[in-house]
Design a protein around this motif. Structure first.
Motif, PDB file in Angstrom:
ATOM      1  N   PRO A   1       7.334  10.008   6.744  1.00  0.00           N
ATOM      2  CA  PRO A   1       6.632   9.908   5.460  1.00  0.00           C
ATOM      3  C   PRO A   1       5.179   9.515   5.687  1.00  0.00           C
ATOM      4  CG  PRO A   1       8.225   8.120   5.706  1.00  0.00           C
ATOM      5  CD  PRO A   1       8.351   8.994   6.910  1.00  0.00           C
ATOM      6  N   LYS A   2       4.383   9.637   4.659  1.00  0.00           N
ATOM      7  CA  LYS A   2       2.965   9.282   4.755  1.00  0.00           C
ATOM      8  C   LYS A   2       2.664   8.135   3.785  1.00  0.00           C
ATOM      9  CE  LYS A   2       1.470  13.594   6.632  1.00  0.00           C
ATOM     10  NZ  LYS A   2       2.681  13.708   7.337  1.00  0.00           N
ATOM     11  N   PHE A   3       1.878   7.190   4.252  1.00  0.00           N
ATOM     12  CA  PHE A   3       1.467   6.055   3.443  1.00  0.00           C
ATOM     13  C   PHE A   3       0.510   6.550   2.364  1.00  0.00           C
ATOM     14  CE2 PHE A   3      -1.657   2.678   2.681  1.00  0.00           C
ATOM     15  CZ  PHE A   3      -0.828   1.657   2.258  1.00  0.00           C
ATOM     16  N   ILE A   4       0.786   6.222   1.105  1.00  0.00           N
ATOM     17  CA  ILE A   4      -0.082   6.611  -0.007  1.00  0.00           C
ATOM     18  C   ILE A   4      -0.952   5.442  -0.449  1.00  0.00           C
ATOM     19  CG2 ILE A   4      -0.166   7.379  -2.407  1.00  0.00           C
ATOM     20  CD1 ILE A   4       2.448   8.863  -1.917  1.00  0.00           C
ATOM     21  N   GLY A   5      -0.334   4.279  -0.660  1.00  0.00           N
ATOM     22  CA  GLY A   5      -1.099   3.131  -1.113  1.00  0.00           C
ATOM     23  C   GLY A   5      -0.203   2.000  -1.579  1.00  0.00           C
ATOM     24  N   VAL A   6      -0.839   0.987  -2.154  1.00  0.00           N
ATOM     25  CA  VAL A   6      -0.121  -0.188  -2.630  1.00  0.00           C
ATOM     26  C   VAL A   6      -0.594  -0.549  -4.028  1.00  0.00           C
ATOM     27  CG1 VAL A   6       0.204  -1.105  -0.309  1.00  0.00           C
ATOM     28  CG2 VAL A   6      -1.778  -1.832  -1.639  1.00  0.00           C
ATOM     29  N   LYS A   7       0.230  -1.331  -4.717  1.00  0.00           N
ATOM     30  CA  LYS A   7      -0.162  -1.856  -6.027  1.00  0.00           C
ATOM     31  C   LYS A   7       0.397  -3.266  -6.144  1.00  0.00           C
ATOM     32  CE  LYS A   7      -0.180  -0.958 -10.967  1.00  0.00           C
ATOM     33  NZ  LYS A   7      -1.075  -2.010 -11.188  1.00  0.00           N
ATOM     34  N   SER A   8      -0.508  -4.199  -6.363  1.00  0.00           N
ATOM     35  CA  SER A   8      -0.114  -5.581  -6.591  1.00  0.00           C
ATOM     36  C   SER A   8      -1.076  -6.199  -7.594  1.00  0.00           C
ATOM     37  CB  SER A   8      -0.145  -6.387  -5.290  1.00  0.00           C
ATOM     38  OG  SER A   8       0.150  -7.742  -5.552  1.00  0.00           O
ATOM     39  N   ASP A   9      -0.501  -6.814  -8.604  1.00  0.00           N
ATOM     40  CA  ASP A   9      -1.310  -7.539  -9.581  1.00  0.00           C
ATOM     41  C   ASP A   9      -1.468  -8.999  -9.185  1.00  0.00           C
ATOM     42  OD1 ASP A   9      -1.529  -5.233 -11.115  1.00  0.00           O
ATOM     43  OD2 ASP A   9       0.245  -5.708 -12.318  1.00  0.00           O
ATOM     44  N   ILE A  10      -0.839  -9.392  -8.060  1.00  0.00           N
ATOM     45  CA  ILE A  10      -0.817 -10.792  -7.654  1.00  0.00           C
ATOM     46  C   ILE A  10      -1.743 -11.058  -6.480  1.00  0.00           C
ATOM     47  CG2 ILE A  10       0.683 -12.629  -6.775  1.00  0.00           C
ATOM     48  CD1 ILE A  10       2.951 -11.200  -8.404  1.00  0.00           C
ATOM     49  N   LEU A  11      -1.708 -10.181  -5.462  1.00  0.00           N
ATOM     50  CA  LEU A  11      -2.510 -10.364  -4.259  1.00  0.00           C
ATOM     51  C   LEU A  11      -3.535  -9.250  -4.117  1.00  0.00           C
ATOM     52  CD1 LEU A  11       0.296 -11.192  -1.651  1.00  0.00           C
ATOM     53  CD2 LEU A  11      -1.205 -12.802  -2.813  1.00  0.00           C
ATOM     54  N   ASP A  12      -4.652  -9.548  -3.467  1.00  0.00           N
ATOM     55  CA  ASP A  12      -5.581  -8.457  -3.184  1.00  0.00           C
ATOM     56  C   ASP A  12      -4.948  -7.564  -2.111  1.00  0.00           C
ATOM     57  OD1 ASP A  12      -6.163  -9.405  -0.597  1.00  0.00           O
ATOM     58  OD2 ASP A  12      -8.203  -9.981  -1.066  1.00  0.00           O
ATOM     59  N   GLU A  13      -5.438  -6.356  -1.996  1.00  0.00           N
ATOM     60  CA  GLU A  13      -4.819  -5.342  -1.142  1.00  0.00           C
ATOM     61  C   GLU A  13      -4.724  -5.778   0.318  1.00  0.00           C
ATOM     62  OE1 GLU A  13      -5.604  -0.777   0.247  1.00  0.00           O
ATOM     63  OE2 GLU A  13      -6.090  -1.289  -1.829  1.00  0.00           O
ATOM     64  N   ASN A  14      -5.741  -6.426   0.845  1.00  0.00           N
ATOM     65  CA  ASN A  14      -5.742  -6.827   2.246  1.00  0.00           C
ATOM     66  C   ASN A  14      -4.653  -7.869   2.545  1.00  0.00           C
ATOM     67  OD1 ASN A  14      -6.844  -6.633   4.920  1.00  0.00           O
ATOM     68  ND2 ASN A  14      -7.703  -8.677   4.576  1.00  0.00           N
TER      69      ASN A  14
END
Length: 173
Positions: free
Chosen positions: A17-30
């Motif tokens: 599979p290929k990584f598309i992205g992330v979603k979090s309303d709690i933590l920053d992406e890094n």
């Protein structure tokens, strides 16, 4: 009786599979990705390899303990002594965890739980190879009586795919 055993990956879906992205309303992406990458560091599952391939990170292996691969579903691990799970919704629902509802498409969604709390999700693409959707039918026309499909996916996902491909048996997880 002629039997064919087929692996979903590489025949009916991309092997990686290929990584598309992330979603979090709690933590920053890094920071979110720090948890995710440490959680999957020891996993041999395709989803984990896809996540790590898309990231260039330093790892603090001394923070990772009690790693457990859950084939087809995710991983459990302790990071800095805190329970962390990155898993598909089916596993979390079985455990009584609440995760946001997702509309099913051709993407895989893995949910990050830290200390039993939902933190966010990771999206991965999983391209089903439509050119091979008639492969099992062609095998049966060529004299194969029994087709078995192997997948790392959850039982529900695997059974659905097995029905759509006309497999006689499906072995999941």
């Amino acid at each position: 009786e002629k039997t064919a055993v087929l692996d979903k990956n590489g025949i009916f879906a991309d092997s990686q599979p290929k990584f598309i992205g992330v979603k979090s309303d709690i933590l920053d992406e890094n920071i979110f990705m720090e948890f995710v990458c440490h959680a999957v560091y020891y996993s041999d599952q395709a989803f984990a390899k896809a996540i790590l391939a898309a990231q260039d990170r330093e790892f603090r292996l001394d923070l990772i303990s009690d790693f457990k691969d859950i084939p087809g579903s995710g991983v459990d691990v302790k990071i800095g002594g805190t329970d962390v799970t990155l898993a598909k919704s089916e596993l979390l629902t079985e455990r009584g965890e609440a995760v946001p509802y997702e509309v099913k498409d051709h993407n895989s969604v893995y949910y990050l739980m830290v200390a039993g709390k939902y933190i966010g999700k990771v999206l991965l693409s999983e391209n089903i190879n439509s050119k091979n959707s008639g492969f099992i039918g062609a095998l049966k026309r060529a004299g194969v009586q029994h087709c078995i499909l192997l997948t790392e996916d959850s039982r529900d996902e695997s059974e659905h795919l097995g029905l759509s491909l006309n497999a006689d048996e499906v072995y999941a997880e």
